[in-house]
Motif scaffolding. Sequence first.
Motif, PDB file in Angstrom:
ATOM      1  N   LYS A   1      -0.325  18.385   5.843  1.00 44.15           N
ATOM      2  CA  LYS A   1       1.465  17.516   5.839  1.00 44.15           C
ATOM      3  C   LYS A   1       0.779  16.112   6.879  1.00 44.15           C
ATOM      4  O   LYS A   1       1.772  15.082   7.135  1.00 44.15           O
ATOM      5  CB  LYS A   1       2.282  18.064   5.877  1.00 44.15           C
ATOM      6  CG  LYS A   1       2.196  18.883   4.236  1.00 44.15           C
ATOM      7  CD  LYS A   1       3.343  19.133   4.126  1.00 44.15           C
ATOM      8  CE  LYS A   1       3.717  20.196   2.811  1.00 44.15           C
ATOM      9  NZ  LYS A   1       5.208  20.887   2.350  1.00 44.15           N
ATOM     10  N   ASP A   2       0.642  16.991   8.031  1.00 50.79           N
ATOM     11  CA  ASP A   2       0.579  15.887   8.581  1.00 50.79           C
ATOM     12  C   ASP A   2      -0.352  14.470   8.943  1.00 50.79           C
ATOM     13  O   ASP A   2      -0.460  13.866   9.970  1.00 50.79           O
ATOM     14  CB  ASP A   2       0.455  16.138  10.251  1.00 50.79           C
ATOM     15  CG  ASP A   2       1.188  17.536  10.788  1.00 50.79           C
ATOM     16  OD1 ASP A   2       2.415  17.336   9.493  1.00 50.79           O
ATOM     17  OD2 ASP A   2       1.281  18.823  11.681  1.00 50.79           O
ATOM     18  N   SER A   3      -1.499  14.518   8.035  1.00 51.56           N
ATOM     19  CA  SER A   3      -2.452  13.729   7.778  1.00 51.56           C
ATOM     20  C   SER A   3      -2.185  13.362   6.502  1.00 51.56           C
ATOM     21  O   SER A   3      -1.993  13.672   5.586  1.00 51.56           O
ATOM     22  CB  SER A   3      -3.837  14.147   8.451  1.00 51.56           C
ATOM     23  OG  SER A   3      -4.358  15.576   7.036  1.00 51.56           O
ATOM     24  N   LEU A   4      -3.145  11.907   6.335  1.00 49.13           N
ATOM     25  CA  LEU A   4      -3.084  11.132   4.637  1.00 49.13           C
ATOM     26  C   LEU A   4      -4.390  11.466   4.147  1.00 49.13           C
ATOM     27  O   LEU A   4      -4.897  11.306   4.913  1.00 49.13           O
ATOM     28  CB  LEU A   4      -2.894   9.477   4.533  1.00 49.13           C
ATOM     29  CG  LEU A   4      -1.390   9.175   5.825  1.00 49.13           C
ATOM     30  CD1 LEU A   4      -1.380   7.537   5.330  1.00 49.13           C
ATOM     31  CD2 LEU A   4      -0.534   9.191   4.253  1.00 49.13           C
TER      32      LEU A   4
ATOM     33  N   LYS B   1     -10.592   4.750   2.304  1.00 50.28           N
ATOM     34  CA  LYS B   1      -9.911   5.747   3.373  1.00 50.28           C
ATOM     35  C   LYS B   1     -10.517   5.003   4.612  1.00 50.28           C
ATOM     36  O   LYS B   1      -9.800   5.566   5.812  1.00 50.28           O
ATOM     37  CB  LYS B   1     -11.425   7.178   3.262  1.00 50.28           C
ATOM     38  CG  LYS B   1     -10.124   7.846   2.158  1.00 50.28           C
ATOM     39  CD  LYS B   1     -11.065   9.619   2.299  1.00 50.28           C
ATOM     40  CE  LYS B   1     -10.334  10.472   1.580  1.00 50.28           C
ATOM     41  NZ  LYS B   1     -11.500  12.108   1.911  1.00 50.28           N
ATOM     42  N   LYS B   2     -10.916   3.757   4.690  1.00 49.58           N
ATOM     43  CA  LYS B   2     -11.566   2.998   5.837  1.00 49.58           C
ATOM     44  C   LYS B   2     -10.300   2.407   6.120  1.00 49.58           C
ATOM     45  O   LYS B   2     -10.134   1.713   7.522  1.00 49.58           O
ATOM     46  CB  LYS B   2     -12.523   1.766   5.347  1.00 49.58           C
ATOM     47  CG  LYS B   2     -13.895   2.710   5.112  1.00 49.58           C
ATOM     48  CD  LYS B   2     -14.408   1.014   4.964  1.00 49.58           C
ATOM     49  CE  LYS B   2     -16.347   2.049   4.441  1.00 49.58           C
ATOM     50  NZ  LYS B   2     -16.834   0.874   3.907  1.00 49.58           N
TER      51      LYS B   2
ATOM     52  N   THR C   1       0.648  -1.416  -0.100  1.00 50.67           N
ATOM     53  CA  THR C   1       0.076  -0.269   0.054  1.00 50.67           C
ATOM     54  C   THR C   1       0.637   0.991   0.298  1.00 50.67           C
ATOM     55  O   THR C   1       2.356   1.244   0.103  1.00 50.67           O
ATOM     56  CB  THR C   1      -1.449   0.557   1.172  1.00 50.67           C
ATOM     57  OG1 THR C   1      -0.172   0.066   2.515  1.00 50.67           O
ATOM     58  CG2 THR C   1      -1.695  -1.069   1.216  1.00 50.67           C
ATOM     59  N   VAL C   2       0.094   2.056  -0.351  1.00 53.09           N
ATOM     60  CA  VAL C   2       0.854   3.299  -0.230  1.00 53.09           C
ATOM     61  C   VAL C   2       0.302   5.163  -0.060  1.00 53.09           C
ATOM     62  O   VAL C   2      -0.724   4.804  -0.423  1.00 53.09           O
ATOM     63  CB  VAL C   2       1.052   4.165  -1.132  1.00 53.09           C
ATOM     64  CG1 VAL C   2       0.368   4.236  -2.721  1.00 53.09           C
ATOM     65  CG2 VAL C   2       2.576   5.446  -1.582  1.00 53.09           C
ATOM     66  N   GLY C   3       0.809   5.862   0.770  1.00 54.68           N
ATOM     67  CA  GLY C   3      -0.303   6.808   1.636  1.00 54.68           C
ATOM     68  C   GLY C   3      -0.044   7.858   0.400  1.00 54.68           C
ATOM     69  O   GLY C   3       0.860   8.066   0.654  1.00 54.68           O
ATOM     70  N   ILE C   4      -1.066   8.293   0.545  1.00 60.03           N
ATOM     71  CA  ILE C   4      -1.279   9.620  -0.123  1.00 60.03           C
ATOM     72  C   ILE C   4      -1.400  11.047   0.290  1.00 60.03           C
ATOM     73  O   ILE C   4      -2.365  10.867   1.178  1.00 60.03           O
ATOM     74  CB  ILE C   4      -2.187   9.793  -1.772  1.00 60.03           C
ATOM     75  CG1 ILE C   4      -2.232   8.155  -2.480  1.00 60.03           C
ATOM     76  CG2 ILE C   4      -2.333  11.172  -2.088  1.00 60.03           C
ATOM     77  CD1 ILE C   4      -1.027   8.201  -3.242  1.00 60.03           C
TER      78      ILE C   4
ATOM     79  N   VAL D   1      -3.577   3.731  -0.947  1.00 60.76           N
ATOM     80  CA  VAL D   1      -4.009   2.524  -2.083  1.00 60.76           C
ATOM     81  C   VAL D   1      -3.901   1.383  -1.698  1.00 60.76           C
ATOM     82  O   VAL D   1      -1.742   1.559  -1.845  1.00 60.76           O
ATOM     83  CB  VAL D   1      -3.310   3.756  -2.930  1.00 60.76           C
ATOM     84  CG1 VAL D   1      -4.097   3.442  -4.866  1.00 60.76           C
ATOM     85  CG2 VAL D   1      -4.636   5.067  -3.273  1.00 60.76           C
ATOM     86  N   PRO D   2      -4.365   0.315  -1.944  1.00 58.92           N
ATOM     87  CA  PRO D   2      -3.631  -0.614  -2.489  1.00 58.92           C
ATOM     88  C   PRO D   2      -2.859  -0.583  -3.742  1.00 58.92           C
ATOM     89  O   PRO D   2      -3.707  -0.396  -4.202  1.00 58.92           O
ATOM     90  CB  PRO D   2      -4.669  -1.656  -2.442  1.00 58.92           C
ATOM     91  CG  PRO D   2      -5.724  -0.827  -2.501  1.00 58.92           C
ATOM     92  CD  PRO D   2      -5.480   0.482  -2.240  1.00 58.92           C
TER      93      PRO D   2
END
Length: 333
Positions: free
Chosen positions: A220-223, A330-331, A211-214, A227-228
């Motif tokens: 900037k302190d939160s995603l 987002k879940k 997975t990668v966080g966008i 995304v898988p």
Amino acid sequence: MKTKLITLFLLLNFTAFAQVLRKRTTLLMGSKFEITIVAKDAQTAEKNIDTVISEISRIEFLISDWKPASQISQVNSNAGIKPIEVDREVFELTKRALYLSKITGGAFDISFAAMDRIWKFDGSMTEMPTADAIKKSVEKVGYKNIILDSVNSTIFLKLKGMKIGFGALGEGYAADRCRNMMLKKGIKAGIVNGSGDMSTWGKNPKGNHWTVGITNPFLKDSLYTIVPLKNSAVVTSGSYEKFVVFDGKRYSHIINPVTGYPATGLTSVTIFGPDAELANGLSTSIMVLGKEAGLKFINQFPKFSCIMFGDDGSIYHSDNISDKMIKKWKKEL
């Protein structure tokens, strides 16, 4: 006795399929590469990381425009003089880059390497360059002046002082090539991350997709979402760290090769798709094209998708990413 046999079978079965993960970070192509390999044991993983590093180094010595002995440097030093024969691999990479330059109308241009660096994004700029200086900065830029000869495998730059360079496109190419090499060697999972150009395959040792966080560049302190990645690449182009502001307008460090002016309108573009090489070219192009033209452009590539953030904080995505998909992702946050 039956319970013990079942327990023993499960233990043997788990051992047979147990995988280890090894990761290494190194400097290649002038950028940070992070290589992750999942294999049956640590020795196999480390050995294949060595193989990946060797392959990236080989590619670097072919296409790096900052290494005087590379084939691309030879092409550049003979601009306006004569065509230079290159390996078929280099020729085909240049051909693909030139095609991307054409279909984007120059929003992506492999001859950007000849651009004068008149824009500074280190805090030292106090005023915009003059219109004449900006126009002059792109005088040697222009993909239409690149001549490819497929029969003789040569590249010729028509104007003296012209240069071609692959930048992050080369990193994406190297990541894809290494992924394919590992798959052929029977390495079923891993990640090759060239300074943010990620090419992934398989699953992590727990059996889950990578997975990668966008990141939302304005938070900037939160995603924004996670995304898988299902045997896919991901690339982000952004100006949230390098930009200047004049008269209230934000100017990106990504320069439009046609005009010489910085891109405006978008703060970041993340592309997902089957290969990192093209994903990188698409992300850079869309940053230059802007929201409307960028979305129209990416929707011509059904195997690729994108999430983009506007300078005003607005969020957009390609037609093949639905609001329902983003809600589902987002879940995982």
